[in-house]
Scaffold this active site. Structure first.
Site, PDB file in Angstrom:
ATOM      1  N   THR A 255     -14.252   9.808  27.046  1.00 31.58           N
ATOM      2  CA  THR A 255     -13.763  10.498  25.855  1.00 31.58           C
ATOM      3  C   THR A 255     -14.166   9.716  24.604  1.00 31.58           C
ATOM      4  O   THR A 255     -14.786  10.255  23.692  1.00 31.58           O
ATOM      5  CB  THR A 255     -12.233  10.622  25.900  1.00 31.58           C
TER       6      THR A 255
ATOM      7  N   PHE B 210      -6.037  15.208  20.306  1.00 29.35           N
ATOM      8  CA  PHE B 210      -5.323  14.362  21.273  1.00 29.35           C
ATOM      9  C   PHE B 210      -4.138  15.086  21.893  1.00 29.35           C
ATOM     10  O   PHE B 210      -3.239  14.450  22.453  1.00 29.35           O
ATOM     11  CB  PHE B 210      -4.850  13.071  20.593  1.00 29.35           C
TER      12      PHE B 210
ATOM     13  N   CYS C 250      -1.962  12.330  24.066  1.00 25.12           N
ATOM     14  CA  CYS C 250      -2.747  11.162  24.475  1.00 25.12           C
ATOM     15  C   CYS C 250      -2.012   9.870  24.124  1.00 25.12           C
ATOM     16  O   CYS C 250      -1.659   9.644  22.971  1.00 25.12           O
ATOM     17  CB  CYS C 250      -4.089  11.201  23.768  1.00 25.12           C
TER      18      CYS C 250
HETATM   19 MN1  MNH Z   1      -6.511  10.502  26.084  1.00 23.77          MN
HETATM   20  C1  MNH Z   1      -3.986  12.432  27.365  1.00 23.77           C
HETATM   21  C2  MNH Z   1      -7.793  13.234  24.494  1.00 23.77           C
HETATM   22  C3  MNH Z   1      -8.818   8.474  24.576  1.00 23.77           C
HETATM   23  C4  MNH Z   1      -5.434   7.823  27.970  1.00 23.77           C
HETATM   24  N1  MNH Z   1      -6.004  12.479  25.971  1.00 23.77           N
HETATM   25  C5  MNH Z   1      -4.877  13.065  26.540  1.00 23.77           C
HETATM   26  C6  MNH Z   1      -4.815  14.450  26.109  1.00 23.77           C
HETATM   27  C7  MNH Z   1      -5.903  14.666  25.314  1.00 23.77           C
HETATM   28  C8  MNH Z   1      -6.628  13.430  25.222  1.00 23.77           C
HETATM   29  C9  MNH Z   1      -6.279  15.981  24.638  1.00 23.77           C
HETATM   30  C10 MNH Z   1      -3.726  15.448  26.481  1.00 23.77           C
HETATM   31  C11 MNH Z   1      -4.119  16.331  27.650  1.00 23.77           C
HETATM   32  C12 MNH Z   1      -3.082  17.372  28.004  1.00 23.77           C
HETATM   33  O1  MNH Z   1      -2.217  17.729  27.203  1.00 23.77           O
HETATM   34  O2  MNH Z   1      -3.178  17.859  29.137  1.00 23.77           O
HETATM   35  N2  MNH Z   1      -8.048  10.812  24.834  1.00 23.77           N
HETATM   36  C13 MNH Z   1      -8.403  12.004  24.280  1.00 23.77           C
HETATM   37  C14 MNH Z   1      -9.540  11.791  23.393  1.00 23.77           C
HETATM   38  C15 MNH Z   1      -9.818  10.436  23.409  1.00 23.77           C
HETATM   39  C16 MNH Z   1      -8.866   9.818  24.315  1.00 23.77           C
HETATM   40  C17 MNH Z   1     -10.244  12.893  22.616  1.00 23.77           C
HETATM   41  C18 MNH Z   1     -10.842   9.641  22.679  1.00 23.77           C
HETATM   42  C19 MNH Z   1     -11.336   9.961  21.514  1.00 23.77           C
HETATM   43  N3  MNH Z   1      -7.048   8.504  26.255  1.00 23.77           N
HETATM   44  C20 MNH Z   1      -7.973   7.855  25.481  1.00 23.77           C
HETATM   45  C21 MNH Z   1      -7.950   6.439  25.773  1.00 23.77           C
HETATM   46  C22 MNH Z   1      -7.005   6.252  26.744  1.00 23.77           C
HETATM   47  C23 MNH Z   1      -6.440   7.559  27.034  1.00 23.77           C
HETATM   48  C24 MNH Z   1      -8.834   5.412  25.088  1.00 23.77           C
HETATM   49  C25 MNH Z   1      -6.551   4.988  27.422  1.00 23.77           C
HETATM   50  C26 MNH Z   1      -6.837   3.798  27.049  1.00 23.77           C
HETATM   51  N4  MNH Z   1      -5.015  10.198  27.446  1.00 23.77           N
HETATM   52  C27 MNH Z   1      -4.759   9.010  28.107  1.00 23.77           C
HETATM   53  C28 MNH Z   1      -3.625   9.195  28.977  1.00 23.77           C
HETATM   54  C29 MNH Z   1      -3.188  10.526  28.809  1.00 23.77           C
HETATM   55  C30 MNH Z   1      -4.078  11.127  27.820  1.00 23.77           C
HETATM   56  C31 MNH Z   1      -3.032   8.132  29.878  1.00 23.77           C
HETATM   57  C32 MNH Z   1      -2.022  11.208  29.490  1.00 23.77           C
HETATM   58  C33 MNH Z   1      -0.760  10.953  28.701  1.00 23.77           C
HETATM   59  C34 MNH Z   1       0.464  11.598  29.336  1.00 23.77           C
HETATM   60  O3  MNH Z   1       0.364  12.724  29.816  1.00 23.77           O
HETATM   61  O4  MNH Z   1       1.498  10.967  29.304  1.00 23.77           O
END
Ligand code: MNH
Length: 468
Positions: free
Chosen positions: A283, A409, A416
């Site tokens: 991502t 996010f 996220c």
């Molecule tokens: Mn990320 C959930 C987008 C970077 C760890 N992330 C989500 C969701 C989105 C998302 C959209 C929610 C999905 C849903 O509602 O079903 N995340 C991104 C984007 C980037 C990103 C666009 C970078 C830019 N994410 C990161 C990074 C980490 C990370 C860096 C860890 C270091 N994300 C997560 C985790 C979740 C999440 C863990 C789930 C959180 C939860 O449901 O409690």
């Protein structure tokens, strides 16, 4: 005084009438209009033809696509709609199980892990990762040093930086991405796992047992392999003693849920590590790559960013406290995430029978897909939604806008957890690249976006030349 209870009719899915592609067939439905390889971009094109809410009916299964800011307000309300693990996210459970991203709300490890990990993801917590992140970017800058005039595989190299960042800040693991010529075995296995999940998600078990028998066996072997490797990292840390490394693994091995006093068990820690590897790497890397594309074809934007960087970055190193001062670079990141939210959508299911927008009946458990790609191009963004313009994120313009127009996010309890982490890392990487290199685009390159659950600019290559 008498009160009358209004007699509301029962909510029935069968009463829901939505725009859909023409030529709907009996039984097959709209199956002719299904795309499995670029499903998010296809969801976006559908919205441009059929509207802010529409559906495709695939063999009787109804997929509802939403990109309306008005309806988003309702769907983003955790009381009314809940996280849903749609295809292909659901199939990631074969590797991440009840890790944060793929856990159902009802699984006790979600709340537990969320409570334990949230303090490690605040803006202030980024301070402890800053030097490590800097070291990873430093390796990228070195890696490009002797490559003046060569074409550089941008998504490949941003993937390496993001992988190093999550490996080292997450669990003290160095993949050595810039030193090696082959792919690290864990990375190769994770890539095959994601590719398998992305393809097989739309397949039938019978097909997987026959046509894809070999791939399925490989998939199982890959899952076992990454489990073993990650378990070895955890066991090693337990032997060394956790607490001194300041990474996420230390926190998971030492902190307890303040509610219950319970800690995470080793198996769940493995699933969190695999989750961070899968969710926190491609991502961020994709955003870096899209931003570098737009910077390379908009030299005036790159120049403005360089001016800001020169003002803020006064010493040898870009310091932790200077990163949030790079307001224009941050707007470049936000605008890249608007056009290409690298997690291109998310799913929500109705918690109760509900009349969405007062018009569309959804029965409890029915689900929708949020088409971020189209929400982020909605007409409320103005006449030229395809134009890359970081100033859309000037504070006064953000305040003047509909609050539901931008959700890269996600939002709510399942938003996220890595948002601040991603911003810090991406701003740091872009600023360091702009500070050290000029970017030269390939004049023949036309942006084409590849989907592998996440998005990236397909075959983007740039030349870089060192700035004196
Ligand atoms: Mn990320 C959930 C987008 C970077 C760890 N992330 C989500 C969701 C989105 C998302 C959209 C929610 C999905 C849903 O509602 O079903 N995340 C991104 C984007 C980037 C990103 C666009 C970078 C830019 N994410 C990161 C990074 C980490 C990370 C860096 C860890 C270091 N994300 C997560 C985790 C979740 C999440 C863990 C789930 C959180 C939860 O449901 O409690």
């Amino acid at each position: 005084m008498t009160t009358t209870t209004p007699t509301t009719d029962r909510i029935r899915a069968s009463d829901r009438v939505l725009p859909h592609p023409p030529y709907r067939l009996p039984i097959l439905g709209d199956v002719w209009d299904l795309h499995v390889t670029d499903s998010s971009q296809w969801g976006m094109r559908g919205a441009q033809k059929y509207g802010d809410i529409y559906e495709r009916n695939i063999f009787g299964a109804r997929v509802t696509y939403v990109s309306s800011p008005e309806l988003m307000g309702e769907i983003n309300d955790d009381e009314k709609w809940a996280k849903f693990l749609g295809v292909p996210i659901r199939d990631l459970r074969s590797v991440a199980r009840d890790g944060l991203f793929t856990a159902h709300n009802s699984e006790p490890n979600w709340a537990k892990a969320h409570a334990i990990l949230a303090p490690s993801f605040t803006a202030a917590a980024m301070k402890s990762y800053h030097t490590t992140m800097q070291a990873c970017v430093g390796e990228l800058i070195e890696h490009w040093a002797d490559r003046d005039g060569e074409w550089i595989d941008i998504p490949g190299d941003t993937n390496k930086v993001a992988l190093e960042v999550i490996g080292r800040t997450g669990f003290g693991y160095n993949f050595d991405s810039f030193a090696r010529t082959d792919e690290h075995p864990i990375v190769a296995a994770m890539l095959r796992i994601l590719t398998y999940v992305n393809r097989s998600a739309y397949s039938h078990p019978l097909v997987e047992h026959t046509v894809f028998r070999k791939e399925r066996a490989q998939h199982r072997a890959d899952v076992e392999f990454v489990n073993r490797e990650v378990d070895a990292v955890i066991a090693q840390r337990q032997r060394e003693g956790a607490g001194e490394h300041g990474d996420l693994l230390d926190r998971m091995l030492t902190a307890a849920d303040p509610e219950t006093g319970q800690q995470l068990d080793a198996q769940n820690i493995r699933h969190q590590i695999l989750t961070f590897l899968a969710a926190g790497h491609e991502t961020s890397a994709g955003v870096m790559a899209f931003a570098l594309h737009y910077l390379s074809v908009n030299p005036e934007i790159a120049e403005r960013a360089r001016q800001e960087i020169a003002e803020v970055w006064t010493g040898d190193e870009l310091e932790f406290g200077q990163v949030p001062k790079l307001r224009y670079v941050r707007r470049i990141v936000d605008e890249s995430l608007r056009l290409w939210p690298t997690a291109p959508g998310y799913f929500r299911k109705a918690r109760h029978d509900t009349m969405l927008g007062g018009k569309y009946p959804f029965e409890k458990g029915e689900w929708v897909f949020i088409v971020l790609l189209q929400l982020h191009r909605h007409r409320l963004w103005g006449d030229e939604p395809e134009r890359f313009d970081p100033d859309r994120f000037l504070p006064e313009r953000v305040r003047a806008r509909h609050p539901e127009l931008y959700r890269p996010f996600g939002v709510g309890m399942r938003a996220c957890i890595g948002r601040q982490f991603a911003y810090h890392e991406i701003v740091l990487v872009l600023a360091t690249i702009l500070h050290n290199y000029d970017l030269v685009p390939d004049p023949n390159y036309q942006l084409k976006v590849k989907e592998t659950i996440t998005l990236k600019p397909d075959q983007l290559r740039l030349k870089v030349s060192r700035r004196s």
